[in-house]
Each structure stands twice: as structure tokens, then as C-alpha cells.
Design a protein around this motif. Structure first.
Motif, PDB file in Angstrom:
ATOM      1  N   ILE A  36      -8.046  -2.623   6.037  1.00 33.02           N
ATOM      2  CA  ILE A  36      -7.441  -1.424   4.934  1.00 33.02           C
ATOM      3  C   ILE A  36      -6.270  -1.977   4.447  1.00 33.02           C
ATOM      4  N   LEU A  37      -5.599  -3.179   4.743  1.00 30.59           N
ATOM      5  CA  LEU A  37      -4.615  -3.642   3.817  1.00 30.59           C
ATOM      6  C   LEU A  37      -5.335  -4.463   2.995  1.00 30.59           C
ATOM      7  N   LEU A  38      -6.410  -5.282   3.140  1.00 30.93           N
ATOM      8  CA  LEU A  38      -7.225  -6.000   2.026  1.00 30.93           C
ATOM      9  C   LEU A  38      -7.916  -5.047   1.152  1.00 30.93           C
ATOM     10  N   GLY A  39      -8.309  -3.838   1.527  1.00 26.99           N
ATOM     11  CA  GLY A  39      -8.928  -2.917   0.547  1.00 26.99           C
ATOM     12  C   GLY A  39      -7.887  -2.314  -0.310  1.00 26.99           C
ATOM     13  N   THR A  40      -6.599  -1.985   0.216  1.00 21.78           N
ATOM     14  CA  THR A  40      -5.543  -1.617  -0.620  1.00 21.78           C
ATOM     15  C   THR A  40      -5.067  -2.637  -1.733  1.00 21.78           C
ATOM     16  N   LEU A  41      -4.878  -3.916  -1.364  1.00 24.82           N
ATOM     17  CA  LEU A  41      -4.755  -4.876  -2.081  1.00 24.82           C
ATOM     18  C   LEU A  41      -5.851  -5.074  -3.096  1.00 24.82           C
ATOM     19  N   PHE A  42      -7.048  -5.180  -2.822  1.00 18.58           N
ATOM     20  CA  PHE A  42      -7.857  -5.313  -3.757  1.00 18.58           C
ATOM     21  C   PHE A  42      -7.859  -4.282  -4.932  1.00 18.58           C
ATOM     22  N   TYR A  43      -7.597  -2.935  -4.545  1.00 12.72           N
ATOM     23  CA  TYR A  43      -7.423  -2.015  -5.285  1.00 12.72           C
ATOM     24  C   TYR A  43      -6.460  -2.102  -6.179  1.00 12.72           C
ATOM     25  N   ILE A  44      -5.130  -2.571  -5.784  1.00  9.65           N
ATOM     26  CA  ILE A  44      -4.208  -2.625  -6.805  1.00  9.65           C
ATOM     27  C   ILE A  44      -4.158  -4.162  -7.484  1.00  9.65           C
ATOM     28  N   GLN A  45      -4.587  -4.767  -7.066  1.00 12.48           N
ATOM     29  CA  GLN A  45      -4.715  -6.148  -7.480  1.00 12.48           C
ATOM     30  C   GLN A  45      -5.845  -6.367  -8.641  1.00 12.48           C
ATOM     31  N   VAL A  46      -6.925  -6.056  -8.259  1.00 12.32           N
ATOM     32  CA  VAL A  46      -8.283  -6.265  -8.897  1.00 12.32           C
ATOM     33  C   VAL A  46      -8.889  -5.423  -9.660  1.00 12.32           C
ATOM     34  N   ALA A  47      -8.924  -4.173  -9.007  1.00 11.64           N
ATOM     35  CA  ALA A  47      -9.452  -3.113  -9.615  1.00 11.64           C
ATOM     36  C   ALA A  47      -8.702  -2.244 -10.806  1.00 11.64           C
ATOM     37  N   SER A  48      -7.318  -2.623 -10.807  1.00 10.11           N
ATOM     38  CA  SER A  48      -6.759  -1.761 -11.464  1.00 10.11           C
ATOM     39  C   SER A  48      -5.641  -2.584 -12.176  1.00 10.11           C
ATOM     40  N   ASP A  49      -5.551  -2.294 -13.622  1.00 12.45           N
ATOM     41  CA  ASP A  49      -4.595  -3.405 -14.355  1.00 12.45           C
ATOM     42  C   ASP A  49      -3.416  -2.648 -14.583  1.00 12.45           C
ATOM     43  N   LYS A  50      -3.134  -1.385 -14.130  1.00 13.09           N
ATOM     44  CA  LYS A  50      -1.872  -0.762 -14.365  1.00 13.09           C
ATOM     45  C   LYS A  50      -0.623  -1.373 -13.859  1.00 13.09           C
ATOM     46  N   TYR A  51      -0.631  -2.247 -12.677  1.00 13.19           N
ATOM     47  CA  TYR A  51       0.610  -2.619 -12.449  1.00 13.19           C
ATOM     48  C   TYR A  51       0.731  -3.996 -13.243  1.00 13.19           C
TER      49      TYR A  51
END
Ligand SMILES: [Zn+2]
Lengths: 421, 669
Positions: free
Chosen positions: B21-36
Motif C-alpha cells: 500500500i505504501l509503495l503503491g501510494t508512493l508510485f502514484y505521487i512520484q511516478v504517475a503524477s507530475d503535480k508534485y
């Protein structure tokens, strides 16, 4: 047997765990360095800086750890009630002495060093739980044994809540795992899970919808089991408790929680956005981690880190430095290291002959698991901001030493697994 | 091993699931989205701007018309402000506490971390005393930029003005403009804003969480230097521009002078005018409110009369009758008509000012004979080759519009108006098929439903001066160091009349000015053959408007001109002499000694419409009774009666039928 005795350091100690431990400490040091690094100041290595201090902490932690390995394994089992009692005294003392220290009630100042009794209480409690299970071999099928275990865990939890230190108190819930392993019904885990779900639902769903909904679901179960009286009665009890719990949560939330704690929960649940206020840490931390992308911005290249956008970055938010400068790859590595460590400890625990060692091992894994999950979860915004450190990585001597002691006691027990305690 | 051993796997499984779950969330905010990633950029990046000087504007003789003067804006970064001596700050910049708080709150609302303007355009004195003590006021700093200064205080309508950008400007600028920036809002400043504004310089700076600068971003790879605005050369000759404004002082009207060969506008006077410096600086808003205040300035200062004022061309249209007649072959220079002092359109009488007897082209134009002009118009409409007169009218309308009437000429100023020249559709709608040339007969002498701007009138003179073509009139003759000009301002637009047909017409216009029987003798210039025509346009609300159009010299003309003085009576009294002074000044660089008294006299004349009488709401200028009538009719169509069925179509409207010839056509000179 004698050969083993003589070389127990080199053959019986689980070097894989020590390797994982050292790796995590090193990652901590590197990232503390990065989060303190300031390019406009001359960067000569200094023991006065946080990274310098952390290096000292790591070295002393290693010395401490290896000294524990030199102790007699029986010591821990024998003295566990005393250790537990001492830590409880310290927890009481911190409520008295700590109040006199400006603002913070969690610390007892000892010269330049500040003692944090809640850290010590973790392994004090772990030791006593292990001792209790190994001595009385309860299967936690009866109310009495559950009650005893609850008292052992409940005392420190209650004392820590008085500080008040929600985060550290929460960690004591991790003792559910070793108890579960020793026979506690799985329903307790499910109830625990249900409490979390209801807690969140309490904030997201209006009461006038939520309560009828729970009554309806409960009613359905009661109706289905109308012929099995025992089950029906427990269904009724569960339903009543669930509704009572909801009211309790609301009341606790509104009466007992500090305003800043309320905002933190609301922000975590997405009910409030306040980038410059209480949510600032989390937002900046998410920005830092998110901006690391796949491979990170590089060592000392993270602008969020370098320019101080994430508060408390070297301590509770150290994971945001890892995320920003090392990217997903770095995060993946760290989480994998933790998983290896946790699974390794469980495997080691299962190979123990003594119940004491096994239960203690489970306690260690569970405490570490709670810390890792809550800490990383809060830096990426899926858990409210609860100030607990990331084991072995966050800056700070007190937490590093107590985690080291916690782990090395288990390594000592493990190295002695052939003996009887 | 007990049966609880299996619980090990449940616990380990839980650890793994939570890890995933942690890795999935990290994947989303780090790799899948460039918003951050983008948020991190905007966290640390601040753009600092350097402001370019606006482009200089010169006149055709390289005289500097606009300069830039430094002004100093006091800026504030609210979160850097620490406790300071508020009183001494407000004393230095000369504001009160209320204003201080208001400005500070406004800046705080805009941004706590970015600089905002605190007090605009400090004077040099204030700046001097402030800069000595600025260190006492942390969070405040001074940013210099330039504002316009117009040394001659003239030609406000030509320059327009520069003003703070509106929200809309910011939205439309693709991120170029930010609040507090300035943009050309009218005149040349608006039309050539893209050229004049230059390019802001950008310095990308990194800031830490405490807003302390941490050096430049990416070693300044994305920084740009400010680029000054381009130099722009106007076609105006400021000698005659200023003379024109002096002559038009205390009068309402326009002067437009064009260099025929190039279409370059030499003078562009709109009266009443205003000092462009009023629209600069801290008093801009107040001055603007004064200028549009109907009581202080009843004559609509901001109307750009040369391109927005509507006037009946009147007599100045008569040369076009002759030209089209010659081109179509319905007349030749010697064709004679008889003028008994009037022209009969069916049973309706159109007066002529004179009883001219038998009259041909040259004298017809010199005497401005209505009868002659209308006979030519009648012949054009009655040509056999057309199926009916409505088709003939469309052909005529087409040919006239080639002279630039009824359409925007495309001058390089905002808000030009097209004038009016209708196609047959307009009349078909109004009268059905029941109309003929007599219905629109007043168009033959430039009246009725026809409006032209002063620029269009001057342009017709340029066409005649050029013997058959015009270049689109324009005010800017060169942009930048390379003297670029748009192609459309260099192209010749032919009007479809052969050059040979112009000479007889020009003969007539020469006589109008120079022959003893001419109507515009007041505009004659010694040693220069001026050709022209006067006109008088009836004004229902007061005295008639005085009009003169012409060009000089006859051969190789250098200047074509149109002068309109509202409410000034006969064209010969005011418009003609004003035109001659302008032309003489332009051609000879000085006005003959014996005329100077006349120039001074003219400057002193006050010819303003009687105040309060006009109740104009929408259209600033309605010039003659006929148009007013038709306008009223358009507004109340129910009352419009087409010619009754029993009246033959050729018999035009009587006074009561309400068609455009309702009133006797004003005799024009
Ligand atoms: Zn006549």
C-alpha cells in the motif's frame, strides 16, 4: 556446545539482521546530512551539526548493541518485571518532572541528554508480555488472560496518553500481533480494523445516515441468526457497541482532542485543506516526495530539502528527503529493507525454542512495523500527522538507542536460542 | 510447532500488504503524477522582472514626440515586513494612515511572499528622501520603471495613452502581463503596443522557505534580459500638427492631412483635444474622470473625430459625380446642362445656390453647381445598359465605395468607424421595389443617407491628387531600426477611374480656389496652385458645419487635406483658410507675412456649440438635417410611409411622405 559458546558472536548472531540494521542507519545518516546541508555555509564536517551528532549516536548505538550481546540471555527474562516497573516509574516521573520542562512533557532532562521514557516503555512492556506468556502459557481464550495482557499494555498506554503523546500511545496497539500469534482470537484484529473503519466513517458520513445504516446491517445479521441464540446475542452486542463507539469517538473528538489534533485528523480525511496551516507539513512533504519522481533529484539536489520547505525534516519527516533526492527507487529500497527486516525477525522468532524469545521477537517486529507504517504513511498523507520517528533513520539519539536496544535484545535472545531461558 | 504457527503467515502477509500500500501510494505521487514536481518548482522559483523602456515615437522629421521618464514604485513583500516606524514612512511618501493600511492589506491579499506595488510612481524628490532611509523599512524596496512624457503636450488622440493592465488584458496576454504592468489602451500606444512595449526581462531566482534568495535557477539558463521597445517613426509633421491644434483651439472638428503619394498622415487633429500628459502618472484616473465629465467637457474629448466623426460629405462629393460620369461616358468635359437655380427631381425641386445658366464640368465644379451634379447623377442612374435604376444604383454604389466610402479605410488606429453608404438592399427593404434615382437623389450631392469620416474625405482628395489611386492612410511610417512597414500601407489601391478623367475635374477644383468665380478663394496660397472645394453641412442643432477639402500643389501634389469646423457656418469662412494655413506651412515651412494676422485671428476664435442644448446619447456627431431625419425614421419604422401607390415611382417624395428628400436639399457651395 562449547565451540558455539566461544564463537557465539560470529556464528550465532544473525548477521543478516545486523546488516539490515546498519544499512538503515547509514541511509539515515546520509539523508540527515542532506536535510541539514546548506550550500551557502562552509560545509566542513562537524560533530556539532546534526549529522555529526547522529554519527556519534550510531557509533554509541552499535557499542550499546554489542554490549547487550555480551550480557547473559537469562537476564532479560528474569529482570523483565523490574525493567517494566522501572519504565512505568519513569513514565510517572515524566508527568511530574516533565511538566517543569518548558512545554514538553515527554522528556526527562539528564544533563545535556534528554531521556524519553515512552521509548523505554516499549521494550519494558515487550519484555513483560513475553515473560507473562512464557510463564503462564495463556491461550487468551479466557477473559482473565486477556485482561492481564490488557493491563500490561494498558498501563503504559494510559500514562503516555496523559503526557499527552498520541503517537507513542498508538504504538502500544502493536502488541495485538504477538498476542494474536499466541492465541488471541482473530476477531480482535477484525474488531480493531472495524474500529478504524468506523472511526473514519464517523467523520465522512453524517450521523443521521451512518447510525441507521449500522442498525440496518446489524438487524440483518440478528435476523439471519435468529435461530442460533448465541450468535444472535453477540450480533446484538456488536451492533450496540458499534453505535456506542461512534458516539464515543465524536465525544472524544470534540471534548478531549486538542484543536490542532482535530485539524490534523480533518486534513488527513480530506475535510480541510489549509496549506499554510496545520496541513503545511504534509503538503510540503508530499511535494518533496512527489518531486523525486522515479530516480530522485539526486543527493543534495532536492530543493524542498535544501531550502527548508519541510519542517522537522531530519526527525519525523526524514522520509521526505529520501523521496525527494532518491525518488521512487530510493523509497522502494528503504521499504524493501524494512520488509526484509520485519519478515526476518518473524522468521527468527519462529525458530526460537523459548516462548519468551518468540513472543519478544513478535513484539519487536510489531513495534517496528507500527513505526514504519505510521511514519511513512504520514509523510505521504494517508495517515494523520502523528509525531513518531522512523526507526534507525530519523535523527535523534534517544529513539535510535531504544530501537537498537529493542532489536539487539532480540538478537541476543536469538543467538542463545539453543539454550533454555 | 503448534497450530498457531500458521498465524505467522497472516502477520507476515499483513506486513507485505501494508508495504505494498505504501509503495503503491508512493508510485502514484512520484511516478504517475507530475503535480508534485510542478508544485516543488513553484515553491522555490520566483520570477523577478526588469522593465524595459517603451519605444520612442518620432515624427517624420525625427523630432522626438514621446520620451520615457523614470518613476519609482514603492514595493512591499508583506511577510518580510518587520516592525518599523510607520509614521515616518507615511510622512516621507505623503500618505495618511488609512491609505497605508489599505495599500498594505491589498498587497497582503495579492501575495504574502511576492512583491506587490505599495505606492505607485513616487516623485523624484520623494524617492530621493526615501532611498536614504529605506533600510529602516524592512520588506519595502523601490522598483524603477519608466512612464511616458509627451514634451509637446499635443496630439493626444494620436498617441492615445498607457494605463495599468486590466484583468482581461492579463488573461489575454498569455502570461506576459502581471498586475501593475502597463499597456497601451488607446491610439498608437494601443495599436502598436506589441512593438512599443518591448520585452520584460526575467530573472529566475530560488528562494528558501523563509523567502531568502538562494541564487539563480539553473545558472540563469532561463533568464532573459529586458529588451526595450522598438523605435517608431510617425508620419506626422509636428509643425503642422501643432499649428492645426492651435487653429482648432476652442472649436469642434477635425483636420486630416495626407501625403497623397504615400498615404502618410501628416496632421491628425481632433478638437477638442487633450494633453496626453494628463493621462500619465498618479493623477491619471482623476484627469480621465474630468475629461469625460459632461459638464466640464461637453464636447466629448475622447471621440477621435477624424476617424469616428460622421459628416455628410456634401459638396466635397461632387468631384466623384464628375469622375464617374466621365469614366462611364455619360458626359464629356464639355457636356452642358442648364441651371435655372434649381434641379427638378420628378416634381421635387432641389435648389442651387446660383442661377448658373448653361454650365459645363469645369465651371460646375468651381461654382459647386447642384444642378450640374444632379444631372450627372441622373444620367448615371438612367444608363440603358442596366436592367433598372436599382441595378444602376448598385453599380454606382460599388464604384463610390472604391473611393473608400462606407467602409473602414484600415488606418492604424483602434476604433475607426466605417461611415455609411448603403447598397440597394437597404432601399429595397425600406421601399420595396418602388424606388428609383429620385428617391436617392440627394446622394448625388453628398447628402442623404451617406456619412463619411474626415479621414475618408481627405483620402478622396488624395485619390484625386494621385489621379486615380490611394495608399491606405496610416500614422506610422517605420517601425524599428529596419524601418519596417506593413505591406498594406505601401500598396496602391486603384479606384477604377482612368487618370485622364481627373484633369478636367482638377481644373474645376483649381478654379474653385483660384478663379474669381470660385467658392473657396479664401484658401488660395501665393505661388502654389491649391485645388479644393468648400462645403457647408446643415446642422439642425445650431449653425452649419464648415468644410473644406483640397490638395496642393496641383502638379505633383504634396498634401491632401480635409478640414471640418463644426457650427462654423460657411466653409469659406473657417475651414478653407485653416486648410490653406496648414498647406502653406507644410509646403513653404512658413506662412506669408500678410496672412499671419489671419492665423492669429483664427486661433482666437471661439466656436463652440451652445451648451446643454444637444441631448446626444449614443452617436457623438450627427451632422445634417437629412441624416437626422433618416435616422429618426429608422428608429420608428411604423411611421415610414413608402410613396403611396398612386404616386408614380419617378415622382419622389413630397415633404409629407417622409423619404430622404423630405426637406429641401440644402444648397451647398
Ligand atoms: Zn447651379
Amino acid at each position: 556446545m562449547t565451540t558455539q559458546q566461544g564463537n557465539r558472536f560470529f556464528f550465532n548472531v544473525d548477521w543478516i539482521t545486523i546488516l539490515l540494521y546498519v544499512a538503515l542507519c547509514s541511509i539515515g545518516f546520509v539523508n540527515i546530512y542532506a536535510s541539514i546541508f546548506n550550500e551557502s555555509v562552509a560545509n566542513e564536517f562537524s560533530f556539532a551539526a546534526k549529522y555529526g551528532k547522529q554519527l556519534i549516536y550510531i557509533i554509541t548505538a552499535l557499542i550499546l548493541g554489542f554490549s547487550i550481546l555480551l550480557l547473559d540471555a537469562k537476564f532479560f527474562s528474569v529482570f523483565s518485571p523490574i525493567v517494566y516497573g522501572l519504565t512505568m516509574l519513569l513514565l510517572v516521573a515524566v508527568l511530574v518532572v516533565g511538566r517543569k520542562v518548558a512545554g514538553n512533557q515527554a522528556w526527562i532532562p539528564l544533563g545535556s541528554f534528554r531521556l524519553q521514557p515512552s521509548e523505554l516503555a516499549k521494550f519494558g512492556t515487550a519484555l513483560l508480555i513475553a515473560r507473562y506468556v512464557s510463564t503462564f502459557n495463556p491461550k487468551f481464550r479466557d477473559v482473565k488472560s486477556i485482561f492481564f495482557a490488557a493491563v500490561i499494555v494498558g498501563i503504559p498506554l494510559f500514562l503516555i496518553l496523559l503526557q499527552p503523546d498520541m503517537g507513542s500511545a498508538l504504538v502500544f496497539l502493536s502488541f495485538m500481533f504477538p498476542l494474536y500469534r499466541e492465541g488471541l482470537s482473530g476477531y480482535f484484529l477484525l474488531i480493531f480494523l472495524g474500529m478504524i473503519v468506523l472511526f473514519i466513517a464517523d467523520f465522512l458520513v453524517p450521523a443521521q445516515i451512518l447510525i441507521p445504516l449500522i442498525l440496518a446491517i446489524g438487524g440483518l445479521f440478528i435476523y439471519q441468526n435468529r435461530r442460533k441464540h448465541k450468535v444472535m446475542i453477540s450480533c446484538i452486542i456488536v451492533t450496540v457497541i458499534a453505535v456506542a463507539y461512534l458516539f464515543l469517538v465524536k465525544a472524544t473528538y470534540e471534548r478531549l482532542l486538542e484543536p490542532h489534533q482535530r485539524t490534523r485528523i480533518e486534513i488527513m480525511l480530506g475535510l480541510k485543506t489549509d496549506p499554510k496551516g496545520a496541513g503545511y507539513n504534509v503538503i510540503q512533504s508530499k511535494i518533496a516526495i512527489g518531486s523525486g519522481q522515479l530516480t530522485g533529484r539526486g543527493f543534495l539536489e532536492g530543493t524542498q530539502t535544501k531550502y527548508g520547505y519541510v519542517p522537522e525534516q531530519s526527525t519525523d519527516f526524514i522520509f521526505s528527503t529520501i523521496g525527494e533526492e532518491w525518488g521512487f527507487v530510493g523509497c522502494f529500497t528503504v521499504i524493501t529493507l524494512y520488509l526484509f527486516l520485519l519478515l526476518r525477525i518473524i522468521n527468527l522468532a519462529e525458530r526460537q525454542r523459548s516462548t519468551f524469545s518468540r513472543v519478544y521477537g513478535y513484539c519487536v517486529a510489531s513495534i517496528l512495523f507500527f513505526h514504519v507504517f505510521i511514519n511513512i504513511g504520514m509523510t505521504i498523507g494517508i495517515i494523520p500527522v502523528i509525531g513518531i520517528p522512523l526507526p534507525f533513520i530519523s535523527y535523534g539519539g534517544s529513539s535510535l538507542w531504544s530501537f537498537t536496544v529493542l532489536l539487539f535484545i532480540f538478537l541476543k535472545l536469538d543467538s542463545n536460542r539453543m539454550g533454555f531461558i | 510447532m503448534d497450530n498457531l504457527f500458521n498465524r505467522k503467515y497472516i502477520i507476515q502477509g499483513l506486513f507485505i500488504v501494508v508495504g505494498l500500500i505504501l509503495l503503491g501510494t508512493l508510485f502514484y505521487i512520484q511516478v504517475a503524477s507530475d503535480k508534485y514536481f510542478l508544485s516543488a518548482e513553484s515553491n522555490v522559483l520566483r520570477k523577478l522582472y526588469t522593465f524595459p523602456a517603451r519605444g520612442v515615437i518620432l515624427d517624420r522629421n525625427d523630432k522626438v514626440l514621446v520620451q520615457n521618464e523614470p518613476v519609482y514604485d514603492l514595493m512591499v513583500i508583506p511577510n518580510q515586513v518587520k516592525e518599523f516606524d510607520t509614521l515616518s514612512l507615511i510622512n516621507i511618501i505623503g500618505i495618511d494612515m488609512k491609505r497605508f493600511k489599505k495599500s498594505f492589506n491589498k498587497a497582503t491579499v495579492q501575495s504574502r511572499y511576492q512583491p506587490s506595488i505599495f505606492e505607485k510612481q513616487l516623485s523624484v524628490q520623494v524617492y530621493a528622501s526615501l532611498s536614504e532611509q529605506l533600510s529602516r523599512f524592512p520588506g519595502f524596496f523601490v522598483q524603477s520603471r519608466t512612464v511616458r512624457y509627451y514634451p509637446d503636450s499635443a496630439a493626444g488622440h494620436f498617441f492615445g495613452y498607457v494605463k495599468e493592465v486590466s484583468k482581461k488584458d492579463i488573461e489575454q496576454s498569455d502570461g506576459y502581463y502581471r498586475p501593475g504592468d502597463y499597456i497601451g489602451k488607446a491610439g498608437v500606444e494601443k495599436q502598436y503596443n506589441d512593438v512599443l512595449r518591448g520585452e520584460k526581462g526575467i530573472i529566475n531566482m530560488l528562494y528558501d522557505a523563509h523567502n531568502v534568495p538562494k541564487g539563480s535557477y539553473a545558472e540563469g539558463k532561463f533568464d532573459t534580459l529586458a529588451r526595450s521597445g522598438e523605435k517608431v517613426v510617425s508620419s506626422l509633421d509636428f509643425r503642422i500638427q501643432k499649428l492645426g491644434e492651435q487653429l482648432m483651439k476652442n472649436k469642434v472638428g477635425s483636420i486630416v492631412a495626407i501625403e497623397p503619394a504615400t498615404g502618410e498622415i501628416l496632421a491628425f487633429v481632433s478638437s477638442p483635444g487633450y494633453d496626453p500628459n494628463l493621462m500619465v502618472g498618479r493623477q491619471q484616473g482623476n484627469n480621465y474622470m474630468d475629461l469625460i465629465n459632461q459638464e466640464k467637457n461637453p464636447n466629448r474629448v475622447f471621440t477621435v473625430r477624424p476617424i469616428q466623426g460622421y459628416y455628410s460629405p456634401g459638396s466635397s462629393f461632387k468631384p466623384l459625380d464628375a469622375l464617374l460620369g466621365l469614366q462611364e461616358g455619360v458626359i464629356d468635359p464639355n457636356t452642358t446642362f442648364n441651371c435655372p437655380g434649381y434641379y427638378m427631381a420628378g416634381n421635387h425641386k432641389v435648389k442651387c445656390e446660383h442661377v448658373d445658366g448653361n454650365i459645363a464640368l469645369r465651371k460646375g465644379l468651381a461654382r459647386s453647381c447642384n444642378t450640374y451634379a444632379l444631372y450627372v447623377f441622373q444620367r448615371l442612374m438612367q444608363q440603358k445598359k442596366f436592367k433598372n435604376q436599382r441595378v444602376a444604383y448598385d453599380e454606382w454604389q460599388q464604384r463610390v465605395s472604391k473611393f473608400g466610402l462606407g467602409q473602414k479605410l484600415g488606418v492604424d488606429l483602434p476604433a475607426e468607424r466605417p461611415g455609411n453608404l448603403y447598397t440597394s438592399d437597404h432601399y429595397n427593404k425600406k421601399y420595396g421595389n418602388r424606388w428609383g434615382y429620385t428617391t436617392v437623389i440627394s446622394l448625388g450631392i453628398g447628402q442623404g443617407e451617406m456619412d463619411a469620416t474626415p479621414l475618408q474625405m481627405a483620402n478622396i482628395m488624395a485619390i484625386i491628387a494621385n489621379r486615380g489611386y490611394y495608399v491606405k492612410p496610416h500614422l506610422i511610417k517605420a517601425i524599428g531600426e529596419n524601418k519596417v512597414i506593413k505591406k498594406e500601407y505601401a500598396r496602391k489601391n486603384y479606384v477604377g477611374v482612368d487618370a485622364r478623367h481627373f484633369e478636367p475635374v482638377i481644373d474645376g477644383m483649381q478654379d474653385a480656389v483660384n478663379a474669381p468665380w470660385g467658392t473657396a478663394r479664401q484658401s488660395a496660397i501665393d505661388n502654389i496652385l491649391m485645388c479644393g472645394k468648400t462645403g457647408t453641412v446643415q446642422n439642425p442643432r445650431g449653425k452649419n458645419h464648415s468644410v473644406f477639402i483640397g490638395f496642393a500643389p496641383r502638379d505633383n501634389p504634396k498634401i491632401a487635406i480635409a478640414v471640418i469646423v463644426e457650427n462654423a457656418g460657411y466653409g469659406s469662412t473657417y475651414a478653407a483658410p485653416i486648410a490653406s494655413y496648414i498647406a502653406e506651412k507644410y509646403l513653404k515651412d512658413s506662412i506669408a507675412v500678410n496672412k499671419r494676422a489671419g492665423v492669429e485671428w483664427m486661433k482666437k476664435q471661439v466656436i463652440l456649440p451652445e451648451p446643454k442644448k444637444p441631448k446626444l446619447k449614443v452617436k457623438p456627431i450627427l451632422t445634417d438635417s437629412l441624416k437626422k431625419d433618416s435616422a429618426q425614421k429608422t428608429l420608428s419604422p411604423v411611421k415610414i410611409l413608402p410613396a403611396p401607390a398612386h404616386v408614380p415611382i419617378t415622382a419622389p417624395a413630397t415633404v409629407k411622405t417622409g423619404i430622404s428628400t423630405v426637406k429641401p436639399i440644402t444648397p451647398t457651395k
